[in-house]
Design a protein around this motif. Structure first.
Motif, mmCIF file in Angstrom:
data_model
loop_
_atom_site.group_PDB
_atom_site.id
_atom_site.type_symbol
_atom_site.label_atom_id
_atom_site.label_comp_id
_atom_site.label_asym_id
_atom_site.label_seq_id
_atom_site.Cartn_x
_atom_site.Cartn_y
_atom_site.Cartn_z
ATOM 1 N N GLY A 188 14.268 15.197 -36.802
ATOM 2 C CA GLY A 188 14.732 13.821 -36.607
ATOM 3 C C GLY A 188 15.681 13.386 -37.695
ATOM 4 O O GLY A 188 16.712 12.748 -37.432
ATOM 5 N N ASN A 189 15.382 13.739 -38.939
ATOM 6 C CA ASN A 189 16.260 13.374 -40.043
ATOM 7 C C ASN A 189 17.614 14.045 -39.932
ATOM 8 O O ASN A 189 18.667 13.411 -40.110
ATOM 9 N N LEU A 190 17.624 15.338 -39.633
ATOM 10 C CA LEU A 190 18.897 16.063 -39.538
ATOM 11 C C LEU A 190 19.766 15.526 -38.407
ATOM 12 O O LEU A 190 21.002 15.480 -38.524
ATOM 13 N N LEU A 191 19.140 15.094 -37.318
ATOM 14 C CA LEU A 191 19.899 14.557 -36.189
ATOM 15 C C LEU A 191 20.388 13.142 -36.460
ATOM 16 O O LEU A 191 21.549 12.803 -36.210
ATOM 17 N N THR A 192 19.512 12.288 -36.962
ATOM 18 C CA THR A 192 19.911 10.886 -37.144
ATOM 19 C C THR A 192 20.849 10.705 -38.327
ATOM 20 O O THR A 192 21.548 9.700 -38.409
ATOM 21 N N MET A 241 22.097 6.951 -33.177
ATOM 22 C CA MET A 241 22.286 8.399 -33.215
ATOM 23 C C MET A 241 21.376 9.124 -32.227
ATOM 24 O O MET A 241 21.682 10.236 -31.793
ATOM 25 N N ALA A 242 20.259 8.488 -31.863
ATOM 26 C CA ALA A 242 19.340 9.097 -30.895
ATOM 27 C C ALA A 242 19.600 8.639 -29.471
ATOM 28 O O ALA A 242 18.928 9.088 -28.541
ATOM 29 N N GLY A 243 20.565 7.745 -29.275
ATOM 30 C CA GLY A 243 20.891 7.263 -27.937
ATOM 31 C C GLY A 243 19.925 6.222 -27.408
ATOM 32 O O GLY A 243 19.827 6.033 -26.190
ATOM 33 N N VAL A 244 19.224 5.511 -28.292
ATOM 34 C CA VAL A 244 18.293 4.458 -27.871
ATOM 35 C C VAL A 244 19.080 3.164 -27.629
ATOM 36 O O VAL A 244 19.815 2.724 -28.510
ATOM 37 N N PRO A 245 18.935 2.517 -26.479
ATOM 38 C CA PRO A 245 19.711 1.312 -26.194
ATOM 39 C C PRO A 245 19.119 0.018 -26.741
ATOM 40 O O PRO A 245 19.794 -1.008 -26.730
ATOM 41 N N ALA A 246 17.854 0.048 -27.211
ATOM 42 C CA ALA A 246 17.233 -1.194 -27.669
ATOM 43 C C ALA A 246 16.305 -0.920 -28.839
ATOM 44 O O ALA A 246 15.515 0.027 -28.820
ATOM 45 N N LEU A 247 16.390 -1.778 -29.861
ATOM 46 C CA LEU A 247 15.528 -1.705 -31.041
ATOM 47 C C LEU A 247 14.837 -3.048 -31.216
ATOM 48 O O LEU A 247 15.497 -4.089 -31.269
#
Length: 279
Positions: free
Chosen positions: A61-65, A232-238
């Motif tokens: 997760g860290n390397l991707l984000t 970076m993860a493609g999440v549309p809502a936080l």
């Protein structure tokens, strides 16, 4: 590994009338905090203070984000290095990531990652533009529709799954939810950013990226770094329990991410992407 919590001596003090004190010695349960070094092909990339557990998810997760890797399939293998403490016991505090043949990581991203934190003090527009240019997913094009009633209640559902927090009172949490409010995964950690990386890593290892049509919920505030990781993860809502920072709102607005703060039934505050809630 049984290292999520530890017991330590403590003295509980009750202050009564006229400043009379009653002190009781008792053991207390604390959340464990230890360093995790992430290596890529034997090269140290970063060190983060985390709660042990789900270390492979955290590493990916860290390397991707952080943009060091672009896709989960670029990872071939993960392993704990056999590092030892002073007593010779293994610590499991180093994860080495072996990449698939031909993959070249952007290790300069790790060297520049300091500018991505909320405490860096660098130019906001520069930071926002850098993330917008790096993200592999078009979050703003995600058509997911959300119910304000469901969104307002998500932090309560997240709280129900914070089992280690119940024992220690000292951990943050991040959870991935469906638009209908169903929790898919919840992770706890001493750092909010680590909890989010663990969630993203879980999704990456299950071939679930991008996280189109999902909602990321975090305890505490919404910093620029957490919005960055969502994008970076493609999440549309936080959705956050507390307030966002100004830079977080700026990045959410430019990226097309729906950003909600102070989500506590029956209220919430929308800072970006209100159209997904029908507003």
């Amino acid at each position: 590994m049984g290292r999520v919590t530890s017991r330590t001596p403590s003295i509980r003090v009750e202050v009564g009338e006229d400043d009379l004190l009653r002190a009781t010695s008792r053991p207390d349960t604390l959340a464990v905090e230890e360093p995790l070094e992430i290596r890529v092909g034997g090269t140290s990339v970063t060190v983060t203070m985390r709660t042990p557990g789900d270390d492979f998810d955290l590493a990916i997760g860290n390397l991707l984000t952080e943009g060091v890797l672009r896709r989960a399939e670029q990872v071939h293998q993960l392993m704990h290095c056999l590092d030892e403490d002073d007593s010779g016991a293994p610590t499991y505090n180093v994860v080495d990531v072996t990449l698939a043949p031909g993959v070249v990581p952007d290790l300069e991203r790790s060297a520049r990652s300091g500018y991505q934190t909320s405490a860096c003090g660098v130019c906001g527009k520069t930071s926002i533009d850098a993330i917008a240019a790096t993200s592999p997913y078009a979050v703003g094009e995600d058509p997911v529709a959300l119910s304000p009633h469901v969104v307002a209640g998500l932090p309560d559902v997240l709280r129900e799954h914070q089992k280690v927090f119940d024992r220690t009172g000292g951990l943050h949490a991040a959870g991935l939810f469906t638009p209908e409010g169903e929790p898919l995964v919840v992770r706890e950690d001493v750092g909010r950013h680590n909890a989010v990386d663990k969630v993203v890593g879980w999704a990456a290892r299950g071939d679930r990226l991008p996280l189109t049509g999902h909602v990321l919920v975090v305890s505490g505030r919404a910093s620029f770094e957490l919005v960055q990781k969502a994008v970076m993860a493609g999440v549309p809502a936080l959705v956050a329990v507390s307030a966002p920072s100004s830079l977080a709102v700026g990045l959410a607005t430019q990226a097309g991410l729906t950003l909600v703060g102070f989500a506590r039934p029956p209220r919430l505050t929308v800072y970006a992407g209100a159209h997904r809630l029908g507003l």
